[in-house]
Scaffold this motif. Structure first.
Motif, mmCIF file in Angstrom:
data_model
loop_
_atom_site.group_PDB
_atom_site.id
_atom_site.type_symbol
_atom_site.label_atom_id
_atom_site.label_comp_id
_atom_site.label_asym_id
_atom_site.label_seq_id
_atom_site.Cartn_x
_atom_site.Cartn_y
_atom_site.Cartn_z
ATOM 1 N N GLY A 14 -6.387 39.576 -71.038
ATOM 2 C CA GLY A 14 -5.141 39.528 -70.298
ATOM 3 C C GLY A 14 -3.908 39.220 -71.132
ATOM 4 O O GLY A 14 -2.807 39.130 -70.601
ATOM 5 N N GLU A 15 -4.074 39.057 -72.441
ATOM 6 C CA GLU A 15 -2.953 38.771 -73.336
ATOM 7 C C GLU A 15 -2.617 39.998 -74.168
ATOM 8 O O GLU A 15 -3.507 40.689 -74.655
ATOM 9 N N ASN A 16 -1.314 40.260 -74.347
ATOM 10 C CA ASN A 16 -0.862 41.348 -75.210
ATOM 11 C C ASN A 16 -0.809 40.823 -76.640
ATOM 12 O O ASN A 16 -0.055 39.898 -76.941
ATOM 13 N N MET A 34 2.494 38.958 -77.545
ATOM 14 C CA MET A 34 3.714 39.478 -76.937
ATOM 15 C C MET A 34 3.686 39.279 -75.435
ATOM 16 O O MET A 34 2.657 39.505 -74.795
ATOM 17 N N ASN A 35 4.839 38.892 -74.889
ATOM 18 C CA ASN A 35 4.934 38.813 -73.435
ATOM 19 C C ASN A 35 5.064 40.235 -72.873
ATOM 20 O O ASN A 35 5.094 41.219 -73.620
ATOM 21 N N GLU A 36 5.146 40.336 -71.564
ATOM 22 C CA GLU A 36 5.165 41.642 -70.902
ATOM 23 C C GLU A 36 6.321 42.524 -71.374
ATOM 24 O O GLU A 36 6.135 43.710 -71.655
ATOM 25 N N SER A 37 7.520 41.965 -71.472
ATOM 26 C CA SER A 37 8.675 42.790 -71.849
ATOM 27 C C SER A 37 8.606 43.206 -73.319
ATOM 28 O O SER A 37 8.953 44.338 -73.657
ATOM 29 N N ALA A 38 8.132 42.337 -74.206
ATOM 30 C CA ALA A 38 7.987 42.695 -75.619
ATOM 31 C C ALA A 38 6.931 43.791 -75.785
ATOM 32 O O ALA A 38 7.122 44.734 -76.561
ATOM 33 N N ALA A 39 5.831 43.676 -75.036
ATOM 34 C CA ALA A 39 4.784 44.695 -75.085
ATOM 35 C C ALA A 39 5.320 46.037 -74.571
ATOM 36 O O ALA A 39 5.030 47.095 -75.146
ATOM 37 N N TYR A 40 6.110 45.992 -73.502
ATOM 38 C CA TYR A 40 6.734 47.211 -72.962
ATOM 39 C C TYR A 40 7.584 47.891 -74.042
ATOM 40 O O TYR A 40 7.485 49.104 -74.260
ATOM 41 N N LEU A 41 8.408 47.099 -74.721
ATOM 42 C CA LEU A 41 9.265 47.656 -75.763
ATOM 43 C C LEU A 41 8.433 48.221 -76.901
ATOM 44 O O LEU A 41 8.711 49.324 -77.394
ATOM 45 N N TRP A 42 7.425 47.476 -77.357
ATOM 46 C CA TRP A 42 6.576 47.920 -78.461
ATOM 47 C C TRP A 42 5.948 49.278 -78.141
ATOM 48 O O TRP A 42 5.932 50.179 -78.983
ATOM 49 N N GLN A 43 5.463 49.437 -76.924
ATOM 50 C CA GLN A 43 4.836 50.703 -76.523
ATOM 51 C C GLN A 43 5.826 51.858 -76.583
ATOM 52 O O GLN A 43 5.452 52.979 -76.919
ATOM 53 N N HIS A 44 7.076 51.585 -76.281
ATOM 54 C CA HIS A 44 8.075 52.653 -76.212
ATOM 55 C C HIS A 44 8.733 52.986 -77.551
ATOM 56 O O HIS A 44 9.424 54.005 -77.651
#
Length: 88
Positions: A14-16, A34-44
Motif C-alpha cells: 500500500g506504499e508508493n 512517495m505520497n499519492e500526489s508525488a506518485a501521480y506526478l512521477w507516473q506522468h
C-alpha cells in the motif's frame, strides 16, 4: 529535467516506493517513499522533460488547489527528488 533511468515506482504493501533497478542504482541505505500526489506526478513525467511549470500544471489538473500552493509543492518536490538523486 528528467527522471533518471533505472528508478521505477512500485506499490508495496500500500506504499508508493521508488525502486532502483540495475546494479548501478542499488543503494540500500535509503528507501524513497512517495505520497499519492508525488506518485501521480512521477507516473506522468517518466521519460519526459519536465520542470516546475509542468508539475504545477499536473497538480492543478488533478487536485483542487490554488496555483500558488501547486507551484510551491512542485518546487519543493523537485528539490527533494534532486537530493535523492532520482532526477537529473
Amino acid at each position: 529535467m528528467k527522471t533518471k533511468k533505472g528508478f521505477k515506482l512500485r506499490t508495496i504493501c500500500g506504499e508508493n516506493i521508488i525502486v532502483a533497478e540495475g546494479i548501478e542504482n542499488i543503494d540500500f541505505s535509503r528507501i524513497i517513499s512517495m505520497n499519492e500526489s508525488a506518485a501521480y506526478l512521477w507516473q506522468h513525467i517518466q521519460g519526459a522533460d519536465f520542470d516546475a511549470d509542468t508539475l504545477t500544471k499536473l497538480l492543478l489538473e488533478e487536485y483542487d488547489i490554488d496555483e500558488a500552493t501547486a507551484r510551491q509543492d512542485a518546487t519543493q518536490l523537485i528539490a527533494k527528488w534532486q537530493e535523492a538523486g532520482i532526477i537529473a
